[in-house]
Design a protein around this motif. Structure first.
Motif, PDB file in Angstrom:
ATOM      1  N   LEU A   1       0.831  -1.209   0.000  1.00 57.86           N
ATOM      2  CA  LEU A   1       0.000   0.000   0.000  1.00 57.86           C
ATOM      3  C   LEU A   1       0.860   1.251   0.000  1.00 57.86           C
TER       4      LEU A   1
ATOM      5  N   LYS B   1     -10.114  11.261   5.585  1.00 58.64           N
ATOM      6  CA  LYS B   1     -11.171  10.400   5.050  1.00 58.64           C
ATOM      7  C   LYS B   1     -10.601   9.019   4.726  1.00 58.64           C
ATOM      8  N   GLU B   2      -9.409   9.063   4.145  1.00 58.22           N
ATOM      9  CA  GLU B   2      -8.756   7.804   3.768  1.00 58.22           C
ATOM     10  C   GLU B   2      -8.447   6.976   5.021  1.00 58.22           C
TER      11      GLU B   2
ATOM     12  N   THR C   1     -11.504   5.480   6.168  1.00 55.97           N
ATOM     13  CA  THR C   1     -11.881   4.381   5.276  1.00 55.97           C
ATOM     14  C   THR C   1     -11.093   3.115   5.610  1.00 55.97           C
ATOM     15  N   TYR C   2      -9.795   3.278   5.850  1.00 57.41           N
ATOM     16  CA  TYR C   2      -8.976   2.114   6.225  1.00 57.41           C
ATOM     17  C   TYR C   2      -9.565   1.441   7.469  1.00 57.41           C
ATOM     18  N   ILE C   3      -9.962   2.289   8.428  1.00 57.68           N
ATOM     19  CA  ILE C   3     -10.510   1.740   9.685  1.00 57.68           C
ATOM     20  C   ILE C   3     -11.847   1.043   9.405  1.00 57.68           C
ATOM     21  N   ALA C   4     -12.685   1.679   8.577  1.00 54.10           N
ATOM     22  CA  ALA C   4     -13.985   1.072   8.259  1.00 54.10           C
ATOM     23  C   ALA C   4     -13.814  -0.256   7.524  1.00 54.10           C
ATOM     24  N   LEU C   5     -12.749  -0.343   6.733  1.00 46.91           N
ATOM     25  CA  LEU C   5     -12.545  -1.573   5.962  1.00 46.91           C
ATOM     26  C   LEU C   5     -11.903  -2.686   6.789  1.00 46.91           C
ATOM     27  N   GLY C   6     -11.501  -2.357   8.024  1.00 44.68           N
ATOM     28  CA  GLY C   6     -11.019  -3.437   8.886  1.00 44.68           C
ATOM     29  C   GLY C   6      -9.635  -3.252   9.471  1.00 44.68           C
ATOM     30  N   TYR C   7      -9.035  -2.091   9.265  1.00 41.98           N
ATOM     31  CA  TYR C   7      -7.754  -1.820   9.915  1.00 41.98           C
ATOM     32  C   TYR C   7      -8.009  -1.315  11.338  1.00 41.98           C
ATOM     33  N   THR C   8      -7.100  -1.635  12.267  1.00 42.69           N
ATOM     34  CA  THR C   8      -7.154  -0.968  13.572  1.00 42.69           C
ATOM     35  C   THR C   8      -6.406   0.356  13.405  1.00 42.69           C
TER      36      THR C   8
ATOM     37  N   PRO D   1     -12.668   7.569  14.413  1.00 42.56           N
ATOM     38  CA  PRO D   1     -12.858   7.090  13.033  1.00 42.56           C
ATOM     39  C   PRO D   1     -14.099   7.659  12.352  1.00 42.56           C
TER      40      PRO D   1
ATOM     41  N   LEU E   1     -13.880   9.665   8.913  1.00 40.95           N
ATOM     42  CA  LEU E   1     -14.629   9.263   7.718  1.00 40.95           C
ATOM     43  C   LEU E   1     -15.288  10.450   7.041  1.00 40.95           C
TER      44      LEU E   1
ATOM     45  N   LEU F   1     -17.868   1.190  14.522  1.00 43.68           N
ATOM     46  CA  LEU F   1     -16.959   2.339  14.422  1.00 43.68           C
ATOM     47  C   LEU F   1     -17.086   3.228  15.661  1.00 43.68           C
TER      48      LEU F   1
ATOM     49  N   ALA G   1     -12.226  -4.342  14.641  1.00 47.17           N
ATOM     50  CA  ALA G   1     -11.639  -4.281  13.292  1.00 47.17           C
ATOM     51  C   ALA G   1     -11.860  -5.607  12.563  1.00 47.17           C
TER      52      ALA G   1
ATOM     53  N   LYS H   1     -13.769  -6.130   9.136  1.00 47.93           N
ATOM     54  CA  LYS H   1     -12.994  -6.714   8.036  1.00 47.93           C
ATOM     55  C   LYS H   1     -13.729  -7.917   7.429  1.00 47.93           C
TER      56      LYS H   1
END
Lengths: 391, 234
Positions: free
Chosen positions: A7, A279-280, A283-290, A382, A386, B60, B84, B88
């Protein structure tokens, strides 16, 4: 970690010009640090080689009273050459040097000198001692370029020299300068007059005596000799090491400033990046990153500047460093004025250790500088991130 | 509720935010359940608590009081790592402003959730292409978000949310930045995916175009459930 790297590369390449400008600034640090450190290593090598070639050989035995920094010690610091080293002297692997204090009178002025009696047939040093084997009514003598500049004496000049013999009687005679040599070793040149050893022994009535015994082979273990102090090559060149160390400390400040400028650019980019890419981050957090993983991602991204910088540095730095290693760097002022063993042109020497340690230093510094602003992400909400809400 | 198995249970949910020296209460004792395969919407004016509720369901954010269980996970007690992990593996998000990664291509944006799930290359390729086919963007796989229209961007966001085939997708005002034609296209796509993949889709919206597609509407007003209506059944 692999994903973070992947990434980071995508993000950095995607950031375009900003990334390459940072990499360029950082690459400058890479090249300058390697070059300056290379100069230091090269100087160290050259200084030690020159000292070996013109002054210390493979090491020396000093008469126990000899102290080169105390002129008053010179009158008494001589003794007969020990009988068990005579075979080595005969074989040309050891050279006795007799040191006698004296004065010369160039253009009516008086100047203190150290008169060194040296074997004209010696092969340990690169000194042109063959020139002392001259057929002349005066005493054939050789001086270094530093001495020649200071006294305005040159080859073919005659000058009065005065000395005291072992009984304390003053005597004087004319010397003829048969050679002027240049060695890059000021201590081998400044205030030194070289004359044939046997001639000096006769002049000072010090038959078979010596002050210094210089041997060729510095690798083998040397025995102790009673009344003489063994000075290994490492001891005799310690002054160079100390000076290089002191210079290196001074240079570190320069590296520090240079790195600081590069790090400032990285820090600025990171702060801006975190500010602009909220925002990015969300987004990373929403997609599953801590949040910790996002901190890691931004840190890796920042640290990757060092990798890109190494790549950029290779493009223009490699030819430059290679050219410098061949052409050398000529000091813009008279090197002999520094009073240290230093060639007028220094040739940088780059070791694998030097390149690796520099790369590690720059990468580590970049990683730290990238991490510091990235920690802010860990405190971000987060849901606000977002929405790109400033935090 | 549509009578299907419950995947979201909310009991007495209260959410307060610090505001100046005091507090602002965004949600006031919400109790709701959602079943598998629902196509439901949280509807209400701005400030009614729709997004806050969606964020808590999406792990969230956390409840101040009450209890929220999503796919067997109690949201208030999850660690950051567990939350998370839930997002995910099991939740897809669609945002009003798309939130696409600008320097990545369409393909890379859609691929991202699968990278996090450590799917292998060929599996990723197949799943991404399937997702792009659902939203009709196969020919744009190499484009980057700045080269796409708003409608296309939102379709990429849908593909990204659906690519891992999560049991739950949360969409916060997904049509707010789109014109009518694009909105209908997007909603039809989402409706089709809901039917074909049995994904639960939960919207936060006040857009009439979206409301027209919903099978269940929960009206929120000042942080409370005002009405909960099943408006259309298949």
């Amino acid at each position: 970690m692999l994903l973070a790297l992947r990434l980071a590369v995508r993000n950095l390449i995607g950031a375009g010009l900003r990334t390459w400008l940072n990499a360029l600034v950082l690459s400058f640090s890479f090249v300058v640090i390697i070059w300056l450190k290379g100069i230091m290593v090269g100087w160290d090598h050259q200084a030690k080689n020159d000292m070996t070639d013109y002054e210390i050989g493979g090491g020396q035995y000093w008469h126990h009273l000899y102290d080169p920094y105390d002129p008053l010690s010179l009158s008494d610091s001589h003794a007969p050459v020990p009988s068990h080293v005579k075979d080595e002297i005969q074989a040309g692997d050891m050279e006795p040097v007799l040191v006698v204090p004296g004065h010369i009178f160039p253009r009516g002025r008086m100047q203190s000198v150290v008169i060194k009696g040296i074997n004209p047939a010696q092969t340990i040093w690169k000194l042109p001692t063959g020139e002392l084997d001259a057929d002349t009514d005066a005493i054939p003598a050789m001086i270094g370029a530093v001495m020649a500049n200071g006294t305005r004496l040159g080859q073919g000049d005659r000058v009065m020299i005065r000395w005291r013999d072992t009984n304390g009687t003053f005597d004087a005679a004319q010397i003829l300068i048969t050679a002027v040599f240049s060695s890059n070793v000021p201590s081998a040149e400044a205030g030194q007059v070289y004359v044939p050893l046997e001639r000096l022994r006769k002049m000072a009535v010090m038959h078979d005596q010596a002050t210094i015994l210089t041997f060729r082979d510095g690798r083998s273990q040397r025995p102790e000799i009673e009344g003489w102090i063994l000075k290994t090559k490492a001891e005799l060149t310690r002054q160079v090491d100390d000076m290089i160390k002191a210079k290196t400390v001074g240079q570190s400040i320069f590296y520090g400033v240079l790195l600081l400028l590069a790090m400032l650019a990285i820090f600025d980019t990171q702060v801006l990046s975190i500010f602009r890419r909220q925002k990015e981050i969300g987004t990373y957090i929403a997609l599953g990153y801590t949040r910790k993983e996002v901190v890691g991602l931004f840190t890796v991204e920042g640290a990757m500047h060092a990798v890109l910088a190494a790549f950029v540095a290779t493009l223009y730095g490699l030819p430059f460093l290679a050219w410098q290693a061949k052409a050398g760097w000529t000091i813009p002022m008279e090197a002999s004025e520094f009073g240290m063993a230093m060639a007028q042109t220094l040739y940088p020497v780059y070791t694998v250790g030097l390149v690796v340690s520099t790369a590690l230093l720059v990468t580590l510094a970049t990683a730290v500088v990238s991490y510091v602003p990235s920690r802010r992400i860990a405190r971000m909400n987060p849901t606000d991130a977002l929405r790109g809400k400033l935090q | 509720m549509n009578g299907t198995s419950e995947i979201i249970q909310i009991q007495g949910l209260v959410k307060r935010f610090p505001m100046g020296k005091g507090e602002f209460t965004a949600l006031r004792g919400i109790t709701l359940t959602f079943g598998k395969g629902e196509f439901a919407g949280l509807v209400g004016p701005s400030g009614s608590g729709k997004t806050t509720l969606l964020n808590i369901i999406g792990s969230l954010d956390v409840p101040t009081e009450g209890w929220v269980n999503v796919l067997g996970n109690s949201i208030g007690t999850l660690s950051a790592k567990e939350a998370a992990q839930l997002r995910k593996e099991s939740i897809g998000f669609i945002f009003q402003s798309y939130n696409l990664l600008q320097v990545h291509t369409v393909y890379e944006n859609v691929e991202f959730p699968l990278l996090l799930l450590k799917h292998n290359g060929s599996q990723r390729r197949r799943m991404v292409m399937d997702a792009l086919e659902w939203v009709g963007l196969v020919d744009k796989e190499k484009s980057k978000p700045p080269q796409l229209s708003g409608g296309e961007c939102q379709r990429v966001a849908i593909a990204r949310a659906m690519v891992k085939r999560p049991p739950l997708v949360l969409a916060d005002e997904p049509t707010a930045n789109l014109d009518a034609a694009n909105s209908h296209h997007i909603l039809k796509t989402m409706e089709t995916l809901n039917r074909e993949l049995h994904t639960t889709l939960l919207f936060a919206t006040h857009d009439d175009k979206v409301i027209g597609y919903l099978r269940r509407m929960i009206y929120l007003l000042d942080g409370r459930v005002d009405r909960d209506e099943t408006v259309r059944k298949d």
